[in-house]
Scaffold this motif. Structure first.
Motif, PDB file in Angstrom:
ATOM      1  N   SER A 144       0.722  -0.969   0.260  1.00 19.06           N
ATOM      2  CA  SER A 144       0.123   0.402   0.497  1.00 19.06           C
ATOM      3  C   SER A 144       1.025   1.426   0.206  1.00 19.06           C
ATOM      4  CB  SER A 144      -0.781   0.077   1.696  1.00 19.06           C
ATOM      5  OG  SER A 144       0.050  -0.118   2.139  1.00 19.06           O
ATOM      6  N   ARG A 145       2.146   1.234   0.379  1.00 18.90           N
ATOM      7  CA  ARG A 145       2.889   2.156   0.655  1.00 18.90           C
ATOM      8  C   ARG A 145       3.940   2.601  -1.124  1.00 18.90           C
ATOM      9  NH1 ARG A 145       7.093   0.267   5.047  1.00 18.90           N
ATOM     10  NH2 ARG A 145       5.160   0.257   6.713  1.00 18.90           N
ATOM     11  N   LEU A 146       3.095   1.990  -2.286  1.00 10.80           N
ATOM     12  CA  LEU A 146       3.201   2.022  -3.681  1.00 10.80           C
ATOM     13  C   LEU A 146       2.254   2.585  -4.233  1.00 10.80           C
ATOM     14  CD1 LEU A 146       6.192  -0.579  -4.934  1.00 10.80           C
ATOM     15  CD2 LEU A 146       6.489   2.019  -4.233  1.00 10.80           C
ATOM     16  N   ALA A 147       2.132   3.394  -5.265  1.00  7.35           N
ATOM     17  CA  ALA A 147       1.133   3.757  -6.277  1.00  7.35           C
ATOM     18  C   ALA A 147       0.657   2.246  -6.883  1.00  7.35           C
ATOM     19  CB  ALA A 147       1.455   4.503  -6.841  1.00  7.35           C
ATOM     20  N   THR A 148      -0.508   1.484  -6.667  1.00  6.87           N
ATOM     21  CA  THR A 148      -0.943   0.322  -7.896  1.00  6.87           C
ATOM     22  C   THR A 148      -0.928   0.848  -9.407  1.00  6.87           C
ATOM     23  OG1 THR A 148      -3.243   1.379  -7.888  1.00  6.87           O
ATOM     24  CG2 THR A 148      -2.698  -0.050  -5.859  1.00  6.87           C
ATOM     25  N   PRO A 149      -1.073   0.130 -10.337  1.00 10.44           N
ATOM     26  CA  PRO A 149      -0.648   0.718 -11.794  1.00 10.44           C
ATOM     27  C   PRO A 149      -1.731   1.287 -11.874  1.00 10.44           C
ATOM     28  CG  PRO A 149       0.088  -2.004 -11.578  1.00 10.44           C
ATOM     29  CD  PRO A 149      -0.344  -1.570 -10.213  1.00 10.44           C
ATOM     30  N   GLY A 150      -3.115   1.009 -12.022  1.00  4.96           N
ATOM     31  CA  GLY A 150      -4.285   2.770 -12.077  1.00  4.96           C
ATOM     32  C   GLY A 150      -4.204   3.290 -10.941  1.00  4.96           C
ATOM     33  N   ASP A 151      -3.494   3.304 -10.091  1.00  4.53           N
ATOM     34  CA  ASP A 151      -3.179   4.862  -9.065  1.00  4.53           C
ATOM     35  C   ASP A 151      -1.903   5.393 -10.206  1.00  4.53           C
ATOM     36  OD1 ASP A 151      -4.840   4.587  -7.384  1.00  4.53           O
ATOM     37  OD2 ASP A 151      -3.391   3.824  -6.080  1.00  4.53           O
ATOM     38  N   ALA A 152      -0.792   4.997 -10.588  1.00  2.95           N
ATOM     39  CA  ALA A 152       0.300   5.576 -11.030  1.00  2.95           C
ATOM     40  C   ALA A 152      -0.693   6.356 -12.734  1.00  2.95           C
ATOM     41  CB  ALA A 152       1.182   4.883 -10.910  1.00  2.95           C
ATOM     42  N   HIS A 201      -1.483   9.688  -9.471  1.00  5.95           N
ATOM     43  CA  HIS A 201      -1.756   9.005  -7.754  1.00  5.95           C
ATOM     44  C   HIS A 201      -0.572   8.299  -7.575  1.00  5.95           C
ATOM     45  CE1 HIS A 201      -5.501  11.528  -7.826  1.00  5.95           C
ATOM     46  NE2 HIS A 201      -6.327  10.265  -8.348  1.00  5.95           N
ATOM     47  N   VAL A 202       0.734   9.472  -6.455  1.00  3.90           N
ATOM     48  CA  VAL A 202       1.599   8.370  -6.490  1.00  3.90           C
ATOM     49  C   VAL A 202       2.410   9.086  -5.089  1.00  3.90           C
ATOM     50  CG1 VAL A 202       4.435   7.744  -7.232  1.00  3.90           C
ATOM     51  CG2 VAL A 202       2.506   7.733  -8.885  1.00  3.90           C
ATOM     52  N   ALA A 203       3.384   8.470  -4.268  1.00  4.13           N
ATOM     53  CA  ALA A 203       3.908   8.717  -3.245  1.00  4.13           C
ATOM     54  C   ALA A 203       4.931   8.472  -3.300  1.00  4.13           C
ATOM     55  CB  ALA A 203       3.361   7.345  -2.226  1.00  4.13           C
ATOM     56  N   PRO A 204       5.591  10.259  -3.233  1.00  2.00           N
ATOM     57  CA  PRO A 204       6.869  10.496  -3.775  1.00  2.00           C
ATOM     58  C   PRO A 204       7.662   9.471  -3.062  1.00  2.00           C
ATOM     59  CG  PRO A 204       5.888  12.134  -2.364  1.00  2.00           C
ATOM     60  CD  PRO A 204       4.786  10.908  -2.697  1.00  2.00           C
ATOM     61  N   THR A 205       7.924   9.167  -1.770  1.00  2.00           N
ATOM     62  CA  THR A 205       8.906   8.165  -0.858  1.00  2.00           C
ATOM     63  C   THR A 205       7.955   7.196  -0.408  1.00  2.00           C
ATOM     64  OG1 THR A 205       8.921  10.063   0.628  1.00  2.00           O
ATOM     65  CG2 THR A 205      10.254  10.594  -0.854  1.00  2.00           C
ATOM     66  N   ALA A 206       8.954   5.706  -0.054  1.00  2.00           N
ATOM     67  CA  ALA A 206       8.522   5.325   0.717  1.00  2.00           C
ATOM     68  C   ALA A 206       9.791   4.566   1.386  1.00  2.00           C
ATOM     69  CB  ALA A 206       7.480   4.431  -0.412  1.00  2.00           C
ATOM     70  N   LEU A 207       9.127   3.170   2.874  1.00  2.00           N
ATOM     71  CA  LEU A 207      10.248   2.304   2.867  1.00  2.00           C
ATOM     72  C   LEU A 207       9.852   1.419   2.655  1.00  2.00           C
ATOM     73  CD1 LEU A 207      13.483   2.697   4.007  1.00  2.00           C
ATOM     74  CD2 LEU A 207      12.405   2.553   6.424  1.00  2.00           C
ATOM     75  N   LEU A 208       9.947   0.136   1.942  1.00  2.00           N
ATOM     76  CA  LEU A 208       9.831  -0.831   2.069  1.00  2.00           C
ATOM     77  C   LEU A 208      10.357  -1.948   1.973  1.00  2.00           C
ATOM     78  CD1 LEU A 208       9.827  -2.064  -1.623  1.00  2.00           C
ATOM     79  CD2 LEU A 208       7.905   0.288  -1.318  1.00  2.00           C
ATOM     80  N   ARG A 209       9.591  -3.217   2.429  1.00  2.00           N
ATOM     81  CA  ARG A 209      10.439  -4.670   2.302  1.00  2.00           C
ATOM     82  C   ARG A 209       9.895  -5.398   0.906  1.00  2.00           C
ATOM     83  NH1 ARG A 209       7.348  -6.528   7.627  1.00  2.00           N
ATOM     84  NH2 ARG A 209       5.969  -5.628   6.899  1.00  2.00           N
TER      85      ARG A 209
END
Length: 346
Positions: free
Chosen positions: A69-77, A81-89
């Protein structure tokens, strides 16, 4: 250190960390569906570029389910609608777990329509090893000035100059004095004229280049070429300046071993100095139409038209794409001693 810090890193450092498997980037053009991953991004994800095609969906599938959920889905992109930064596993196909710092950027048309998504990822799982690589690169840059008297520098929006500490060691004034007034390094008889011209172009947000003599702490007199170029973000907001200084002979040729060091921010700033008349001149030398430049750079014809009319933001990504296409065609943009940007074909 996170992915956003890569924006201000040198080309050398970016190459080192990508080759070490710590970083990589991707690009997705919405209209054509074209997707590209850098070799480092394939390594980061634990994938074989010979067997796997670049795909944003695949990248998202490798992200830990709790972090997707911290990354945009293809549809969101596609909607912008894209979050500029994210820290994820991220879970590699081998089962290995890595922690990534991700920087995502959406490119839009002047009307606000999403056109493309670009991103860069930095593996921060082993922060200590990454810190050591970064420290090694910093020491390399610092040692460079002690041995060649060549360095890049930055100027923030408060007009404070950022030089490595070794500049103070070589020239004598304190690093604070140099950060507030770098012209203190120039011999007195040239200082005022050089400073006035530099500040005039600085205040008008124009590209500056000049030569000046500087007395070193050991008494030696050296001539330097000094370049300062305004830097802008994609919206046209002024970010400060990127610059370089290196010693030259009386002929103007760089002293052997002291050619201008490469720096990503400086490269971007120099490309942003390319204006519409430069693009038209470059097309003329290649005998290209606007449509040919659009096709070579992956831009729309209307975007090329806006670039040549200086209607695009100074820091627009489209400008860098057009410049890259022209360079691939044999064009070089050369800065002359008076600061003029010349266009040549090689």
């Amino acid at each position: 250190m996170d992915a956003a810090d890569l924006r201000s890193s040198s080309d050398v450092f970016l190459h080192i960390i990508e080759e070490s498997g710590f970083a990589g980037g991707w690009h997705w053009v919405f209209a054509t569906g074209e997707q590209r991953w850098s070799p480092g991004f394939f390594r980061l994800l634990g994938l074989d570029p010979a067997a796997i095609a670049a795909s944003y969906d695949l990248f998202l599938d490798l992200v830990h389910p709790e972090d997707r959920s911290r990354l945009a889905t293809p549809g969101d992109a596609l909607q912008g609608h894209v979050a500029p930064t994210a820290l994820l596993r991220l879970i590699r196909p081998s089962g290995e777990l890595r922690v990534l710092s991700v920087l995502s950027e959406i490119r839009v048309s002047p009307e606000g329509r999403p056109l493309a998504l670009s991103g860069v990822a930095l593996d921060v799982t082993d922060r200590e090893r990454l810190r050591q690589i970064h420290a090694t690169e910093q020491r390399r840059r610092q040692a460079l000035y002690l041995t060649t008297y060549a360095t890049t520098y930055g100027v923030d929006t408060d007009d404070l100059h950022q030089f490595p500490a070794e500049v103070a060691r070589v020239h004598g004034p304190s690093l604070h004095e140099i950060s507030v007034d770098p012209f203190v390094m120039i011999v007195p008889e040239e200082r005022e004229t050089f400073r006035d011209r530099a500040y005039d172009l600085h205040d008008r947000r124009l590209h500056f280049q000049g030569t000046a003599h500087e007395r070193l702490a050991n008494g030696e007199l050296w001539q330097f070429r000094i370049v300062g170029v305004p830097l802008w973000d994609e919206t046209g907001r002024y970010l400060g300046r990127a610059g370089v200084k290196y010693p030259i002979h009386d002929s103007g040729a760089p002293v052997r071993g002291a050619a201008a060091p490469r720096d990503l921010r400086l490269t971007h700033a120099l490309e942003q100095a390319v204006r519409g008349h430069h693009l038209r001149a470059a097309r003329g030398l290649l005998d290209w139409s606007m449509m040919q430049l659009a096709e070579a750079s992956g831009l729309s014809l209307s975007t090329v038209q806006r670039l040549e009319a200086n209607a695009e933001a100074q820091g627009a990504r489209s400008r860098h794409k057009a410049v890259a296409a022209l360079r691939a065609g044999g064009i070089r943009f050369v800065t002359l001693d008076d600061g003029t940007l010349a266009v040549a074909k090689f």
